[in-house]
Design a protein around this motif. Structure first.
Motif, PDB file in Angstrom:
ATOM      1  N   ARG A  31      40.132  40.900  52.887  1.00 46.09           N
ATOM      2  CA  ARG A  31      41.472  40.862  53.488  1.00 46.09           C
ATOM      3  C   ARG A  31      42.250  39.656  52.980  1.00 46.09           C
ATOM      4  NH1 ARG A  31      42.658  39.513  57.799  1.00 46.09           N
ATOM      5  NH2 ARG A  31      40.755  38.746  58.758  1.00 46.09           N
ATOM      6  N   TRP A  34      43.237  40.069  49.231  1.00 48.58           N
ATOM      7  CA  TRP A  34      44.267  41.075  49.004  1.00 48.58           C
ATOM      8  C   TRP A  34      45.503  40.875  49.884  1.00 48.58           C
ATOM      9  CZ3 TRP A  34      44.250  44.477  45.059  1.00 48.58           C
ATOM     10  CH2 TRP A  34      43.055  44.605  44.363  1.00 48.58           C
ATOM     11  N   ILE A  36      45.827  41.054  53.189  1.00 48.41           N
ATOM     12  CA  ILE A  36      45.936  42.026  54.284  1.00 48.41           C
ATOM     13  C   ILE A  36      45.791  41.270  55.602  1.00 48.41           C
ATOM     14  CG2 ILE A  36      44.916  44.077  55.347  1.00 48.41           C
ATOM     15  CD1 ILE A  36      43.803  44.741  52.509  1.00 48.41           C
TER      16      ILE A  36
END
Length: 122
Positions: A31, A34, A36
């Motif tokens: 996460r 990336w 996120i």
């Protein structure tokens, strides 16, 4: 939650790039890498003073008891306050009764007075 995501990935028989099963730490790393965002009870907004279920956030409890958020965390750790989190890192939902509010306000006030008198003694 990262733990739930890891469980779903493992249930689908997916493996990480290193051939290992997923765990919450690997999902967290992915996460972050990336970009996120994590799941949050109230999305991207700040925690409210009081949740719809009448429990308090740390900020709300601190305001209500005339204490600092650090004091609220200490009271949670010591069992003076009862609260729940969906998972580590998620906002606290603190349950407070009228009697607890009264007694904890007195405790905060007493501790504040004791701290001031110790400073003067030094």
């Amino acid at each position: 939650m990262d733990k739930q995501i890891a469980a779903e990935l493992n249930a689908d028989n997916l493996i990480s790039a290193r051939g290992l099963a997923f765990n919450s730490a690997v999902v967290w790393l992915l996460r972050k890498r990336w970009g996120i965002a994590c799941a949050k009870i109230n999305g991207a907004s700040l925690n409210p003073r009081q949740w719809p279920d009448k429990t308090y956030s740390v900020q709300g409890a601190a305001e209500l008891l005339d204490a600092t958020p650090q004091t609220i965390f200490k009271y949670l750790a010591n069992g003076l306050l009862q609260g729940t989190q969906l998972a580590k890192g998620q906002p606290w939902k603190i349950t407070l009764t009228d009697d607890q509010i009264t007694s904890l306000r007195a405790l905060v006030k007493r501790n504040r007075r004791n701290r001031r008198s110790r400073r003067k003694a030094l």
